[in-house]
Design a protein around this motif. Structure first.
Motif, short mmCIF file in Angstrom:
data_model
loop_
_atom_site.label_atom_id
_atom_site.label_comp_id
_atom_site.label_asym_id
_atom_site.label_seq_id
_atom_site.Cartn_x
_atom_site.Cartn_y
_atom_site.Cartn_z
N GLY A 290 44.86 25.98 5.46
CA GLY A 290 44.72 25.31 4.19
C GLY A 290 43.80 24.10 4.29
O GLY A 290 42.99 23.85 3.38
N VAL A 291 43.91 23.34 5.36
CA VAL A 291 43.03 22.20 5.57
C VAL A 291 41.58 22.67 5.67
O VAL A 291 40.67 22.09 5.05
N ARG A 292 41.37 23.73 6.43
CA ARG A 292 40.00 24.24 6.59
C ARG A 292 39.46 24.77 5.27
O ARG A 292 38.29 24.57 4.94
N CYS B 291 47.74 18.78 13.43
CA CYS B 291 46.30 18.65 13.23
C CYS B 291 45.56 18.41 14.54
O CYS B 291 44.47 18.97 14.76
N GLU B 292 46.16 17.60 15.40
CA GLU B 292 45.48 17.30 16.66
C GLU B 292 45.51 18.45 17.64
O GLU B 292 44.81 18.44 18.66
N SER B 293 46.30 19.49 17.34
CA SER B 293 46.29 20.69 18.18
C SER B 293 45.08 21.57 17.88
O SER B 293 44.79 22.50 18.63
N ALA B 294 44.37 21.28 16.79
CA ALA B 294 43.20 22.07 16.40
C ALA B 294 41.93 21.34 16.83
O ALA B 294 41.78 20.13 16.61
N ALA B 295 41.02 22.06 17.43
CA ALA B 295 39.80 21.45 17.95
C ALA B 295 38.87 20.95 16.86
O ALA B 295 38.03 20.08 17.10
N ASP B 296 39.03 21.48 15.63
CA ASP B 296 38.09 21.13 14.56
C ASP B 296 38.70 20.18 13.53
O ASP B 296 38.12 19.97 12.46
N VAL B 297 39.87 19.60 13.82
CA VAL B 297 40.54 18.70 12.87
C VAL B 297 40.84 17.37 13.56
O VAL B 297 41.35 17.34 14.68
N GLU B 298 40.51 16.28 12.87
CA GLU B 298 40.76 14.94 13.41
C GLU B 298 41.53 14.12 12.37
O GLU B 298 41.11 14.03 11.22
N VAL B 299 42.66 13.54 12.76
CA VAL B 299 43.42 12.65 11.88
C VAL B 299 42.80 11.26 11.99
O VAL B 299 42.80 10.65 13.06
N MET C 270 33.62 18.54 12.52
CA MET C 270 35.00 18.04 12.60
C MET C 270 35.50 17.67 11.21
O MET C 270 34.81 16.98 10.46
N ILE C 271 36.69 18.13 10.87
CA ILE C 271 37.29 17.86 9.56
C ILE C 271 38.15 16.60 9.68
O ILE C 271 39.11 16.54 10.45
N ARG C 272 37.80 15.57 8.92
CA ARG C 272 38.50 14.29 8.95
C ARG C 272 39.65 14.32 7.94
O ARG C 272 39.44 14.58 6.76
N VAL C 273 40.87 14.06 8.43
CA VAL C 273 42.07 14.21 7.60
C VAL C 273 42.82 12.89 7.52
O VAL C 273 42.99 12.19 8.52
N LEU C 274 43.26 12.56 6.31
CA LEU C 274 44.14 11.41 6.07
C LEU C 274 45.53 11.95 5.71
O LEU C 274 45.65 12.78 4.80
N LEU C 275 46.56 11.48 6.39
CA LEU C 275 47.93 11.91 6.14
C LEU C 275 48.65 10.88 5.27
O LEU C 275 48.64 9.68 5.59
N VAL C 276 49.28 11.34 4.19
CA VAL C 276 49.98 10.43 3.29
C VAL C 276 51.38 10.98 3.02
O VAL C 276 51.56 12.00 2.36
N ASP C 277 52.40 10.30 3.57
CA ASP C 277 53.79 10.70 3.38
C ASP C 277 54.66 9.51 3.73
O ASP C 277 54.37 8.80 4.70
N ASP C 278 55.72 9.29 2.96
CA ASP C 278 56.56 8.13 3.23
C ASP C 278 57.52 8.34 4.38
O ASP C 278 58.18 7.40 4.81
N GLN C 279 57.61 9.56 4.91
CA GLN C 279 58.50 9.83 6.04
C GLN C 279 57.69 9.86 7.34
O GLN C 279 56.81 10.70 7.52
N GLN C 280 58.04 8.95 8.24
CA GLN C 280 57.30 8.83 9.49
C GLN C 280 57.38 10.11 10.31
O GLN C 280 56.40 10.52 10.95
N LEU C 281 58.54 10.76 10.29
CA LEU C 281 58.71 11.98 11.07
C LEU C 281 57.79 13.09 10.56
O LEU C 281 57.21 13.84 11.35
N VAL C 282 57.64 13.17 9.24
CA VAL C 282 56.74 14.18 8.66
C VAL C 282 55.30 13.89 9.08
O VAL C 282 54.56 14.79 9.49
N ARG C 283 54.89 12.62 9.01
CA ARG C 283 53.53 12.27 9.42
C ARG C 283 53.30 12.58 10.89
O ARG C 283 52.24 13.08 11.27
#
Length: 211
Positions: free
Chosen positions: A114-116, A21-29, A1-14
């Protein structure tokens, strides 16, 4: 599982990035941050594999956060999410150690890829972002230390260097040149040593500015 941290000042973008990311079985926010100081704290506490980093944020900006996160955790992979008016921020983010650069309107599957790729040690970047990085490198080259001259590149290394400069990933280069992926990785590592570059994006810039 790929652990991802999201950093953006816009809540909608996050929110959009989280859904993707959560639509992918191998990615976890594992966390979200709206500015750089929080991102630095979360990166140390949550130990993400990949950080998707906005550049322009209030307080501590993305470039500063990138440098501080990598000072704490050199193994972290930080991928910058940029817009077309972020040109002045791209090269400083590269110098801070970002491993990849993707535009915010990248297609969903390309962003996940790109994340992968970042998690696997590769350096994802949108081709048009690479072009802008190259342009900045040319503009600022006179104020920077001169690039190392390539020493004894083989014909195969020159082939690989050209394809890195074109934005191809290691598997894509392997397919194009009929090589194994491990062989391509070895060539890329050798090229970084010979050109004095420290990451794949810098190597791609070198391919454009020293051909």
């Amino acid at each position: 599982m790929i652990r991802v941290l999201l950093v953006d000042d816009q809540q909608l973008v996050r929110a959009g990035l989280r859904m993707l990311c959560e639509s992918a079985a191998d990615v976890e926010v594992v966390g979200e941050a709206a500015e750089g100081a929080t991102a630095i704290r979360l990166a140390e506490r949550l130990v993400p594999d990949v950080v998707l980093m906005d550049l322009r944020m209030p307080g501590v900006d993305g470039t500063t956060a990138t440098a501080r996160i990598l000072a704490q955790r050199p193994a972290a992979r930080i991928v910058v999410l940029t817009t077309f008016d972020d040109d002045d921020h791209l090269y400083p983010a590269l110098a801070a150690g970002a491993c990849g650069f993707l535009v915010k309107d990248t297609a969903p599957e390309e962003l996940l890829d790109g994340v992968r790729r970042a998690a696997a040690g590769d350096s994802p970047f949108s081709p048009n972002v690479l072009r802008r990085l190259v342009d900045q490198a040319v503009r600022t080259r006179n104020s920077q230390a001169p690039p190392a001259s390539p020493v004894g590149l083989t014909d195969r290394e020159r082939d690989v260097l050209a394809l890195v400069g074109a934005g191809l990933s290691n598997p894509e280069i392997a397919t194009r040149l009929h090589l194994g992926v491990t062989t391509v990785k070895t060539h890329v590592a050798n090229l970084m040593t010979k050109t004095g570059t420290t990451n794949r994006v810098q190597l791609a810039i070198h391919a454009h500015t020293n051909h």
